[in-house]
Design a protein around this motif. Structure first.
Motif, PDB file in Angstrom:
ATOM      1  N   LEU A 195      -7.613  39.966   2.230  1.00  0.00           N
ATOM      2  CA  LEU A 195      -7.641  41.336   2.724  1.00  0.00           C
ATOM      3  C   LEU A 195      -8.214  41.314   4.134  1.00  0.00           C
ATOM      4  O   LEU A 195      -9.097  40.516   4.442  1.00  0.00           O
ATOM      5  N   ASP A 196      -7.711  42.197   4.935  1.00  0.00           N
ATOM      6  CA  ASP A 196      -8.221  42.308   6.289  1.00  0.00           C
ATOM      7  C   ASP A 196      -9.321  43.364   6.294  1.00  0.00           C
ATOM      8  O   ASP A 196      -9.058  44.525   5.985  1.00  0.00           O
ATOM      9  N   PRO A 197     -10.555  43.005   6.567  1.00  0.00           N
ATOM     10  CA  PRO A 197     -11.621  44.008   6.530  1.00  0.00           C
ATOM     11  C   PRO A 197     -11.614  44.918   7.749  1.00  0.00           C
ATOM     12  O   PRO A 197     -12.448  45.815   7.843  1.00  0.00           O
ATOM     13  N   GLY A 198     -10.678  44.724   8.669  1.00  0.00           N
ATOM     14  CA  GLY A 198     -10.732  45.520   9.887  1.00  0.00           C
ATOM     15  C   GLY A 198     -11.773  44.926  10.826  1.00  0.00           C
ATOM     16  O   GLY A 198     -12.374  43.893  10.523  1.00  0.00           O
ATOM     17  N   PRO A 199     -11.992  45.570  11.965  1.00  0.00           N
ATOM     18  CA  PRO A 199     -12.920  44.985  12.924  1.00  0.00           C
ATOM     19  C   PRO A 199     -14.342  45.005  12.374  1.00  0.00           C
ATOM     20  O   PRO A 199     -14.789  46.025  11.843  1.00  0.00           O
ATOM     21  N   LEU A 200     -15.023  43.889  12.441  1.00  0.00           N
ATOM     22  CA  LEU A 200     -16.415  43.879  11.996  1.00  0.00           C
ATOM     23  C   LEU A 200     -17.223  42.891  12.816  1.00  0.00           C
ATOM     24  O   LEU A 200     -16.682  42.018  13.483  1.00  0.00           O
ATOM     25  N   ARG A 201     -18.526  43.084  12.741  1.00  0.00           N
ATOM     26  CA  ARG A 201     -19.459  42.144  13.347  1.00  0.00           C
ATOM     27  C   ARG A 201     -19.920  41.221  12.248  1.00  0.00           C
ATOM     28  O   ARG A 201     -20.437  41.673  11.233  1.00  0.00           O
ATOM     29  N   HIS A 202     -19.731  39.948  12.475  1.00  0.00           N
ATOM     30  CA  HIS A 202     -20.056  38.974  11.440  1.00  0.00           C
ATOM     31  C   HIS A 202     -21.438  38.388  11.704  1.00  0.00           C
ATOM     32  O   HIS A 202     -21.728  37.950  12.809  1.00  0.00           O
ATOM     33  N   ILE A 203     -22.287  38.393  10.679  1.00  0.00           N
ATOM     34  CA  ILE A 203     -23.613  37.790  10.797  1.00  0.00           C
ATOM     35  C   ILE A 203     -23.753  36.751   9.690  1.00  0.00           C
ATOM     36  O   ILE A 203     -23.569  37.063   8.512  1.00  0.00           O
ATOM     37  N   ARG A 204     -24.054  35.512  10.090  1.00  0.00           N
ATOM     38  CA  ARG A 204     -24.141  34.413   9.121  1.00  0.00           C
ATOM     39  C   ARG A 204     -25.600  34.020   8.924  1.00  0.00           C
ATOM     40  O   ARG A 204     -26.337  33.898   9.906  1.00  0.00           O
ATOM     41  N   PHE A 205     -25.972  33.800   7.670  1.00  0.00           N
ATOM     42  CA  PHE A 205     -27.351  33.451   7.314  1.00  0.00           C
ATOM     43  C   PHE A 205     -27.359  32.061   6.708  1.00  0.00           C
ATOM     44  O   PHE A 205     -26.553  31.773   5.816  1.00  0.00           O
ATOM     45  N   ARG A 206     -28.264  31.204   7.190  1.00  0.00           N
ATOM     46  CA  ARG A 206     -28.357  29.854   6.637  1.00  0.00           C
ATOM     47  C   ARG A 206     -29.815  29.519   6.328  1.00  0.00           C
ATOM     48  O   ARG A 206     -30.707  29.725   7.162  1.00  0.00           O
ATOM     49  N   THR A 207     -30.033  29.014   5.110  1.00  0.00           N
ATOM     50  CA  THR A 207     -31.376  28.593   4.715  1.00  0.00           C
ATOM     51  C   THR A 207     -31.647  27.217   5.304  1.00  0.00           C
ATOM     52  O   THR A 207     -30.919  26.256   5.011  1.00  0.00           O
ATOM     53  N   VAL A 208     -32.670  27.138   6.138  1.00  0.00           N
ATOM     54  CA  VAL A 208     -33.038  25.852   6.742  1.00  0.00           C
ATOM     55  C   VAL A 208     -34.038  25.140   5.841  1.00  0.00           C
ATOM     56  O   VAL A 208     -33.879  23.968   5.513  1.00  0.00           O
ATOM     57  N   ASP A 209     -35.090  25.849   5.448  1.00  0.00           N
ATOM     58  CA  ASP A 209     -36.037  25.333   4.459  1.00  0.00           C
ATOM     59  C   ASP A 209     -36.707  26.546   3.816  1.00  0.00           C
ATOM     60  O   ASP A 209     -36.238  27.666   3.990  1.00  0.00           O
ATOM     61  N   GLU A 210     -37.813  26.342   3.110  1.00  0.00           N
ATOM     62  CA  GLU A 210     -38.399  27.429   2.323  1.00  0.00           C
ATOM     63  C   GLU A 210     -38.598  28.716   3.121  1.00  0.00           C
ATOM     64  O   GLU A 210     -38.331  29.815   2.628  1.00  0.00           O
ATOM     65  N   HIS A 211     -39.067  28.585   4.355  1.00  0.00           N
ATOM     66  CA  HIS A 211     -39.427  29.793   5.114  1.00  0.00           C
ATOM     67  C   HIS A 211     -38.504  30.087   6.295  1.00  0.00           C
ATOM     68  O   HIS A 211     -38.608  31.150   6.897  1.00  0.00           O
ATOM     69  N   ARG A 212     -37.671  29.157   6.646  1.00  0.00           N
ATOM     70  CA  ARG A 212     -36.874  29.360   7.866  1.00  0.00           C
ATOM     71  C   ARG A 212     -35.425  29.698   7.550  1.00  0.00           C
ATOM     72  O   ARG A 212     -34.806  29.085   6.675  1.00  0.00           O
TER      73      ARG A 212
END
Ligand code: ADP
Ligand code: MG
Length: 144
Positions: free
Chosen positions: A117-134
Motif C-alpha cells: 500500500l502506498d501510505p502517501g507522502p510521509l516523514r520517515h523516522i527510524r529507531f535503532r537500539t544500540v544498547d540498553e540506554h542508547r
C-alpha cells in the motif's frame, strides 16, 4: 540523513517534543524500528510538543489512540498487530494515512508498505537500539 543518538527515554521524548512543536496539521510520520526501540517514547514527547495535555499510552493492543487538546489532534497508530496484508487493507486506516485531519504518527509503518500500500507522502523516522540506554534515531528531514 540526520541521525541523533539519545541516551535515555527522556532524551527521546525531548526530541519528539521538538518535532511536535514544529509539526503541522496534515502531516504523517511513519515510525519504524524493533520493539523497545523508543517509538512510543518519541510519540509521548511529540504529543506534548503539539500541546495536548493527554498522556500517551503504548497502543500495542489498540490500533489507534487520539490525543486532542493541542494545536490539532494527534492520531497515534500502531500497526504491529496487523499481520497480513488483508488485515492491513481491511483496517480502514486510509483516512489517517492519506492527508489526515490533524497529524498522524504510525508505529510499524513498514507493515503498511509490506501490504503493497502506498501510505502517501510521509516523514520517515527510524529507531535503532544500540544498547540498553542508547537509541539511534534517523529522520528524512533535518532534526531540530
Ligand atoms: P517501542 O514503542 O519502539 O516499542 P517504547 O518507547 O515503548 O518502544 O519503549 C522503549 C523502552 O526502551 C522503554 O522501556 C524505555 O525505558 C527504554 N529505553 C532505554 N533507553 C531509551 C532511549 N534512549 N530512548 C527511548 N527508550 C529508551
Ligand atoms: Mg510502541
Amino acid at each position: 540523513m540526520p541521525t541523533v543518538l539519545t541516551h535515555s527515554p527522556r532524551e527521546t521524548e525531548a526530541l519528539g517534543e521538538r518535532l511536535g512543536r514544529e509539526a503541522r496539521a496534515g502531516e504523517v510520520y511513519g515510525l519504524s524500528g524493533d520493539l523497545g526501540a523508543g517509538k512510543t517514547a518519541f510519540v509521548r514527547g511529540f504529543v506534548r510538543g503539539v500541546g495536548s495535555p493527554r498522556r500517551v499510552h503504548s497502543p500495542t493492543f489498540a490500533l489507534l489512540h487520539e490525543y486532542p487538546g493541542g494545536r490539532c489532534t494527534v492520531h497515534h497508530l500502531d500497526l504491529y498487530r496487523l499481520a497480513t496484508p488483508e488485515e492491513i487493507r481491511g483496517a480502514g486506516l486510509d483516512e489517517y494515512l492519506l492527508a489526515p485531519e490533524g497529524i498522524t504518527l504510525a508505529e510499524w509503518i513498514e507493515r503498511w508498505s509490506a501490504a503493497a500500500l502506498d501510505p502517501g507522502p510521509l516523514r520517515h523516522i527510524r529507531f535503532r537500539t544500540v544498547d540498553e540506554h542508547r537509541r539511534e534515531i534517523t529522520h528524512d528531514d533535518p532534526l531540530p
